[in-house]
Design a protein around this motif. Structure first.
Motif, mmCIF file in Angstrom:
data_model
loop_
_atom_site.group_PDB
_atom_site.id
_atom_site.type_symbol
_atom_site.label_atom_id
_atom_site.label_comp_id
_atom_site.label_asym_id
_atom_site.label_seq_id
_atom_site.Cartn_x
_atom_site.Cartn_y
_atom_site.Cartn_z
ATOM 1 N N VAL A 12 0.840 -1.201 0.000
ATOM 2 C CA VAL A 12 0.000 0.000 0.000
ATOM 3 C C VAL A 12 0.878 1.256 0.000
ATOM 4 N N SER A 13 2.078 1.160 0.553
ATOM 5 C CA SER A 13 3.016 2.283 0.438
ATOM 6 C C SER A 13 3.402 2.493 -1.020
ATOM 7 N N ASP A 14 3.655 1.391 -1.724
ATOM 8 C CA ASP A 14 3.943 1.489 -3.159
ATOM 9 C C ASP A 14 2.754 2.070 -3.915
ATOM 10 N N LEU A 15 1.561 1.699 -3.501
ATOM 11 C CA LEU A 15 0.352 2.179 -4.174
ATOM 12 C C LEU A 15 0.202 3.690 -4.021
ATOM 13 N N VAL A 16 0.390 4.189 -2.814
ATOM 14 C CA VAL A 16 0.293 5.630 -2.565
ATOM 15 C C VAL A 16 1.341 6.386 -3.377
ATOM 16 N N GLU A 17 2.551 5.837 -3.415
ATOM 17 C CA GLU A 17 3.626 6.477 -4.180
ATOM 18 C C GLU A 17 3.331 6.428 -5.680
ATOM 19 N N ARG A 18 2.786 5.319 -6.139
ATOM 20 C CA ARG A 18 2.452 5.187 -7.568
ATOM 21 C C ARG A 18 1.438 6.253 -7.989
ATOM 22 N N ILE A 19 0.427 6.475 -7.158
ATOM 23 C CA ILE A 19 -0.571 7.498 -7.472
ATOM 24 C C ILE A 19 0.093 8.867 -7.559
ATOM 25 N N ARG A 20 1.024 9.139 -6.636
ATOM 26 C CA ARG A 20 1.724 10.440 -6.626
ATOM 27 C C ARG A 20 2.537 10.635 -7.906
ATOM 28 N N THR A 21 3.335 9.628 -8.274
ATOM 29 C CA THR A 21 4.195 9.772 -9.452
ATOM 30 C C THR A 21 3.379 9.839 -10.742
ATOM 31 N N LYS A 26 0.456 11.091 -11.012
ATOM 32 C CA LYS A 26 -0.149 12.426 -11.026
ATOM 33 C C LYS A 26 0.869 13.463 -11.491
ATOM 34 N N GLU A 27 2.103 13.345 -11.007
ATOM 35 C CA GLU A 27 3.151 14.288 -11.407
ATOM 36 C C GLU A 27 3.451 14.183 -12.900
ATOM 37 N N LYS A 28 3.344 12.975 -13.448
ATOM 38 C CA LYS A 28 3.617 12.763 -14.866
ATOM 39 C C LYS A 28 2.426 13.112 -15.751
ATOM 40 N N GLY A 29 1.299 13.418 -15.134
ATOM 41 C CA GLY A 29 0.107 13.725 -15.905
ATOM 42 C C GLY A 29 -0.568 12.504 -16.490
ATOM 43 N N VAL A 30 -0.318 11.335 -15.894
ATOM 44 C CA VAL A 30 -0.900 10.088 -16.377
ATOM 45 C C VAL A 30 -2.360 9.996 -15.938
ATOM 46 N N THR A 31 -3.245 9.683 -16.872
ATOM 47 C CA THR A 31 -4.642 9.420 -16.532
ATOM 48 C C THR A 31 -4.730 8.011 -15.961
ATOM 49 N N VAL A 32 -5.149 7.918 -14.729
ATOM 50 C CA VAL A 32 -5.132 6.631 -14.032
ATOM 51 C C VAL A 32 -6.375 5.824 -14.368
ATOM 52 N N ASN A 33 -6.175 4.662 -14.948
ATOM 53 C CA ASN A 33 -7.249 3.687 -15.137
ATOM 54 C C ASN A 33 -7.376 2.924 -13.820
ATOM 55 N N LEU A 34 -8.478 3.112 -13.125
ATOM 56 C CA LEU A 34 -8.619 2.530 -11.787
ATOM 57 C C LEU A 34 -8.454 1.020 -11.789
#
Length: 501
Positions: A152-161, A163-171
């Protein structure tokens, strides 16, 4: 002469089809059972590959909800759809010995698809289920705490990175990366990094699982509803390239642990339990082919990652459109986190949070991953004082229909977690809420799924607010994939993740 012979053959075929059709039209009616329109070729199954089976089941329920059951034709096989919670209990629990098997199965040419907990019949099913149950105990799952915290730490970090890259997240993809890691490391001891970068050997496999071409959709339709066609057309439960790939991975994993014959206690993880299952069977002079081990490893990988990722996707999407519930859940999580001080959440802590669990259950009510539960009568069975069905009749418990019935869940299209708060649960009619099934063939991985979702949801909501995005489909306007058997959306779902201060 040839024209006369051809005419005779065509006439015989037409006459046979007509007689068959008349039999199908009258079969359930003569037994006092309501039934809808019947096609002489497809029976009641004309919807296949045109709409999701869960959607069809719900429409059937709406049409016949005043009846406890409705007759259908699964191509040329009579079937009974159960709309009654009392009858659901009979089939799934009380008389489970009569309904040990499912219609769902793969073919002889597809051993990996045919030998797992989802598709295999008794007595092999009972043997496998009994031997694997030890992996899924609460005490066993407590040992996975550090793994959950890491992922879950990796998950939180993945969402952050992202977002910074402007990636549209497919849930769905995001949570599938995370849940693949959980199953991969906890069950097989493989170091996985999909949560960080959507890559790795097991994630390559689960990505293939998610691809539903028309051909694969036809294959799954056959396995679920007309398994006799599987071998004729050469359908397989999984794509052949993933089967070959996983065989190699499985062989490598076994070799690293000393081979098939090295004694194990079966307590470490799923792989250990599978190895011990084979060793115990051989000691009892029972045949336990290697394909049985590989097949069950694959189905538990697919079932574990797919259902958890779908639940997380639906939860986040609903919360994005219901900020009042999201805020209430955030406050519950924040209060619980502060009470722990420096400690991290453990599974037992999360299991005690009433609103977290209410949100989880309400999501599974609204979006049951499997909208129905199929069973086959092993002998003639008296359903009630009016109806006895013949041995071999397939019975479907219409879970999605009952989940969406306003008699049991008022305003069923409304996302309303309060239904499942402790003070309200007593009002839920037993066997109207069946997200994990019930009885002996209920979901073996229920606890893993609950923990996987709870840990991820707590971590995400403590770090981010989720908001709906302009232009996205609203929850109640969502369409469901017509090619799949599971209740999966036909479109990608995305939200905005806003860092909390």
């Amino acid at each position: 002469m040839y024209l006369l012979l051809l005419f005779t053959l065509v006439s015989v075929c037409v006459a046979w089809l007509y007689a068959k059709w008349m039999h199908m039209k009258s079969y359930w009616v003569n037994r006092g059972v309501p039934q809808g329109p019947v096609n002489p070729i497809f029976g009641s199954m004309r919807f296949l590959q045109q709409k999701n089976p869960g959607v069809w089941m719900r429409e059937l329920y709406e049409q016949f909800k005043e009846f406890p059951y409705v007759g259908i034709w699964v191509f040329w096989r009579p079937g009974l759809v159960i709309n009654s919670p009392e009858l659901a209990r009979q089939v799934l629990v009380k008389d489970a010995d009569v309904f040990r098997n499912r219609l769902l199965r793969s073919g002889k040419r597809d051993p990996l698809g045919a030998l797992n907990l989802l598709t295999v019949d008794d007595p092999l099913w009972s043997s496998i289920r009994r031997r694997l149950t030890s992996v899924f105990t609460a005490s066993k799952l407590r040992g996975w705490h550090e793994l959950y915290q890491s992922k879950v730490s990796d998950l939180v970090e993945r969402i952050r990175t992202d977002k910074e890259k402007g990636v549209t997240v497919n849930l769905r993809s995001l949570f599938a990366d995370y849940s693949t890691d959980i199953i991969g490391e906890s069950s097989f001891g493989i170091q996985c990094q999909a949560t960080k970068n959507s890559s790795g050997p097991l994630r390559a496999m689960t990505l293939e699982f998610e691809k539903y071409s028309t051909w694969r959709g036809m294959g799954w339709s056959s396995m679920f509803f007309v398994p006799e066609m599987v071998d004729i057309f050469g359908f397989s439960f999984w794509p052949q390239n993933t089967v070959d790939y996983f065989r190699k991975i499985f062989s490598m994993m076994v070799k690293e642990r000393g081979g098939l014959d090295k004694e194990v206690d079966g307590k470490r993880d799923l792989l250990d339990a599978l190895l011990k299952m084979r060793q115990d069977a051989l000691k009892d002079n029972q045949d336990m082919d290697l394909d049985i081990l590989v097949s069950n490893a694959m189905i538990l990988l697919q079932g574990g990652y797919d259902t958890s990722s779908a639940a997380l996707m639906y939860i986040c999407y609903e919360l994005a459109y219901h900020p009042e519930y999201q805020q209430r859940l955030y406050e519950e999580l924040l209060k619980a986190k502060k009470s722990l001080g420096e400690k991290e959440f453990e599974a037992a802590d999360l299991a005690e949070l009433p609103f977290l669990n209410a949100v989880f259950n309400e999501t599974l009510r609204k979006y049951p991953i499997m909208g129905w539960l199929d069973r086959v009568a092993l002998k003639d069975y008296r359903v009630d004082e009016k109806l006895t069905i013949k041995a071999g009749t397939v019975v479907y418990v219409n879970a999605v229909g009952m989940h969406k019935d306003p008699q049991y869940f008022p305003e069923p299209e409304k996302f309303h977690p309060e239904r499942f708060l402790p003070e309200n649960v007593k009002n839920i009619v037993p066997y109207t809420f069946l997200p994990f099934g019930d009885g002996p063939r209920s979901c073996i991985g229920k606890r893993i799924g609950q923990n996987t979702v709870r840990y991820a949801l707590a971590a995400v909501l403590l770090n981010y607010e989720v908001r709906s995005k302009p232009g996205e489909v609203e929850p109640n306007d969502m369409k469901f994939d017509r090619r799949q058997m599971f209740y999966a959306p036909a479109q990608d779902l995305s939200v905005e993740f806003i860092p909390r201060k």
